[in-house]
Design an enzyme around this catalytic site. Sequence first.
Site, PDB file in Angstrom:
ATOM      1  N   LYS A   1       0.844  -1.077  -0.139  1.00 33.81           N
ATOM      2  CA  LYS A   1       0.084   0.002  -0.033  1.00 33.81           C
ATOM      3  C   LYS A   1       0.877   1.107   0.037  1.00 33.81           C
ATOM      4  CE  LYS A   1      -2.944   0.709   3.744  1.00 33.81           C
ATOM      5  NZ  LYS A   1      -2.919   2.181   4.204  1.00 33.81           N
TER       6      LYS A   1
ATOM      7  N   GLY B   1      -4.978   8.110   5.246  1.00 34.20           N
ATOM      8  CA  GLY B   1      -4.003   9.352   5.721  1.00 34.20           C
ATOM      9  C   GLY B   1      -2.754   9.437   4.969  1.00 34.20           C
TER      10      GLY B   1
ATOM     11  N   ARG C   1      -7.760  12.706  12.676  1.00 35.77           N
ATOM     12  CA  ARG C   1      -6.268  12.723  12.753  1.00 35.77           C
ATOM     13  C   ARG C   1      -5.621  14.024  12.260  1.00 35.77           C
ATOM     14  NH1 ARG C   1      -5.050   7.488   9.289  1.00 35.77           N
ATOM     15  NH2 ARG C   1      -3.029   7.754  10.228  1.00 35.77           N
TER      16      ARG C   1
ATOM     17  N   SER D   1       7.747  10.084  11.187  1.00 40.41           N
ATOM     18  CA  SER D   1       6.610   9.727  10.519  1.00 40.41           C
ATOM     19  C   SER D   1       7.046   9.851   9.008  1.00 40.41           C
ATOM     20  CB  SER D   1       5.502  10.959  10.749  1.00 40.41           C
ATOM     21  OG  SER D   1       4.580  10.872   9.846  1.00 40.41           O
TER      22      SER D   1
ATOM     23  N   GLN E   1       5.185   9.748   6.527  1.00 41.15           N
ATOM     24  CA  GLN E   1       3.990  10.582   5.921  1.00 41.15           C
ATOM     25  C   GLN E   1       4.477  12.173   6.055  1.00 41.15           C
ATOM     26  OE1 GLN E   1       0.128   9.667   7.405  1.00 41.15           O
ATOM     27  NE2 GLN E   1       0.372   7.710   6.335  1.00 41.15           N
TER      28      GLN E   1
ATOM     29  N   ASP F   1       2.892  -0.256  12.059  1.00 41.50           N
ATOM     30  CA  ASP F   1       1.341  -0.765  11.639  1.00 41.50           C
ATOM     31  C   ASP F   1       1.192  -2.428  11.921  1.00 41.50           C
ATOM     32  OD1 ASP F   1       0.673   1.496  10.232  1.00 41.50           O
ATOM     33  OD2 ASP F   1       1.298   0.908   8.429  1.00 41.50           O
TER      34      ASP F   1
ATOM     35  N   LYS G   1      -3.891   6.613  14.648  1.00 43.88           N
ATOM     36  CA  LYS G   1      -3.968   5.965  13.350  1.00 43.88           C
ATOM     37  C   LYS G   1      -5.509   5.891  13.289  1.00 43.88           C
ATOM     38  CE  LYS G   1       0.379   5.163  12.754  1.00 43.88           C
ATOM     39  NZ  LYS G   1       1.030   5.964  11.587  1.00 43.88           N
TER      40      LYS G   1
HETATM   41  C1  S3P Z   1       2.861   5.136   5.939  1.00 43.55           C
HETATM   42  C2  S3P Z   1       3.513   5.663   7.140  1.00 43.55           C
HETATM   43  C3  S3P Z   1       3.121   5.394   8.376  1.00 43.55           C
HETATM   44  C4  S3P Z   1       1.943   4.275   8.727  1.00 43.55           C
HETATM   45  C5  S3P Z   1       0.963   4.292   7.559  1.00 43.55           C
HETATM   46  C6  S3P Z   1       1.717   4.322   6.198  1.00 43.55           C
HETATM   47  C7  S3P Z   1       3.126   5.583   4.726  1.00 43.55           C
HETATM   48  O1  S3P Z   1       2.352   6.677   9.209  1.00 43.55           O
HETATM   49  O2  S3P Z   1       1.548   4.216   9.745  1.00 43.55           O
HETATM   50  O3  S3P Z   1       0.283   3.180   7.428  1.00 43.55           O
HETATM   51  O4  S3P Z   1       2.741   5.039   3.836  1.00 43.55           O
HETATM   52  O5  S3P Z   1       4.179   6.626   4.550  1.00 43.55           O
HETATM   53  P1  S3P Z   1       3.437   7.612   9.801  1.00 43.55           P
HETATM   54  O6  S3P Z   1       4.391   7.800   8.764  1.00 43.55           O
HETATM   55  O7  S3P Z   1       2.488   8.760  10.112  1.00 43.55           O
HETATM   56  O8  S3P Z   1       3.840   6.906  10.913  1.00 43.55           O
END
Ligand code: S3P
Length: 421
Positions: free
Chosen positions: A13, A83, A111, A154, A156, A302, A329
């Site tokens: 994903k 997210g 969130r 993080s 993201q 995760d 989350k």
């Molecule tokens: C993700 C980063 C993680 C993870 C999320 C997917 C990504 O979040 O929990 O399911 O694809 O960059 P965070 O970066 O906020 O920890």
Amino acid sequence: MSLQGTFSPPGDKSISHRVVLFSLLAPGRMEVEGLPLGQDVQTSLRAVESLGGRVAAANGRTLIQGPGPGTTDRISLDCGNSGTTMRLLMGLLAGRPGEYILDGDASLRRRPMERIAEPLRLMGAEISCTEGGCPIRITGRPLQGISYTLPVASAQLKSAVLLAGLQAQGMTRIKEPAPSRDHTENLIRDWGGYLKTDPDGMRMEPWALNPPSRIRIPGDISSAAFFLCAAAILPGSRVTAQGVLLNPTRTGFLKILERMGADLKIEIKGETPEPWGDITVCYRGPLSGCRVAPKEIPGLIDEVPILALAATQAQGETVFRDIRELRIKESDRASALTDQLGAMGAKMKIQGDDLIVNGPTALKPAPGLDSLGDHRMAMCLRLALVLAKADRPPAEIAIAGEECAKISYPGFREDLKRLLS
Ligand code: S3P
């Protein structure tokens, strides 16, 4: 009852979101193999279409014609439950001329988004969040590179700043408090961008990305984790996840399973461009509790729900140190775990910022189990019910909202049925 056989989880994903969304910066046609059908990645595909990209299915592959950099008048984008879609779009749209409204479902509205907006504003972005979250309004503007130390590890947040940095004037530098998944960095490099990492952090220059015409997405290790962890605790099990991503920033849970005494074998089969291969877990005997350090959490964030379930079956105490990020989350997973698995008899508590599990405990079916609309909780609870009933299929015990598993793993129940012997 044990788990037996092989399975191929849907495409990863995290990588899929990036491949799809990066097409907003990279004009050209890509043929993507293994893009997952789960709702989250479909949400990113719809966003790219709304922004002028074209998406089509052909021979089991997805054709994406990236719109590349461009202008949009005013557009609303629905990020659903995702997210990753919302946060990566924030970075991508901050520097793209146009007016954008980003919104999502009730879970996404809860969130935090302000922490993404903050560094983007330092780069010159015009972004307003509603009570720290979404709906979010962005007016695309010219951006400047920044030097930024992430307040939390993080991926993201890091990705949003990097994606804005690709469109900014001058160098962007980022330091992170602990390593988080590095797919954004890998794709930027793989698509011809300039990004250097050294012990001091990473630095990147604005760059026009040039995607390859064919991309293959390996299986999602975070989806595979559910059956791999379950195999380590169900006596007599032997399960192989085929063709899954083996990027070391994502395999942290395997180290924890090994620390707990699980028997596992990893076979790397290729690097396209990230390593992928097969993972086999055989039941060897009862696991032992262990400690998971704060710096290990980003590499298995995760997988905490399914590791916590494994910990209920391990001898002694397991401590997950500093799980604050778990609370924001798709649900507050720390409370969800202590409430839901607690109702099934698990000895689990939150102490300060830590999650503490004591085992082994014989779990028992409980009425009123609830996924809270969180796909990873839904899968964790279904496997907890398999453990609780131990000798017959779990079909008749309901979990409220269990269908949300399709957000990341639409075939979860079918794969479970097949693997249970
Ligand atoms: C993700 C980063 C993680 C993870 C999320 C997917 C990504 O979040 O929990 O399911 O694809 O960059 P965070 O970066 O906020 O920890």
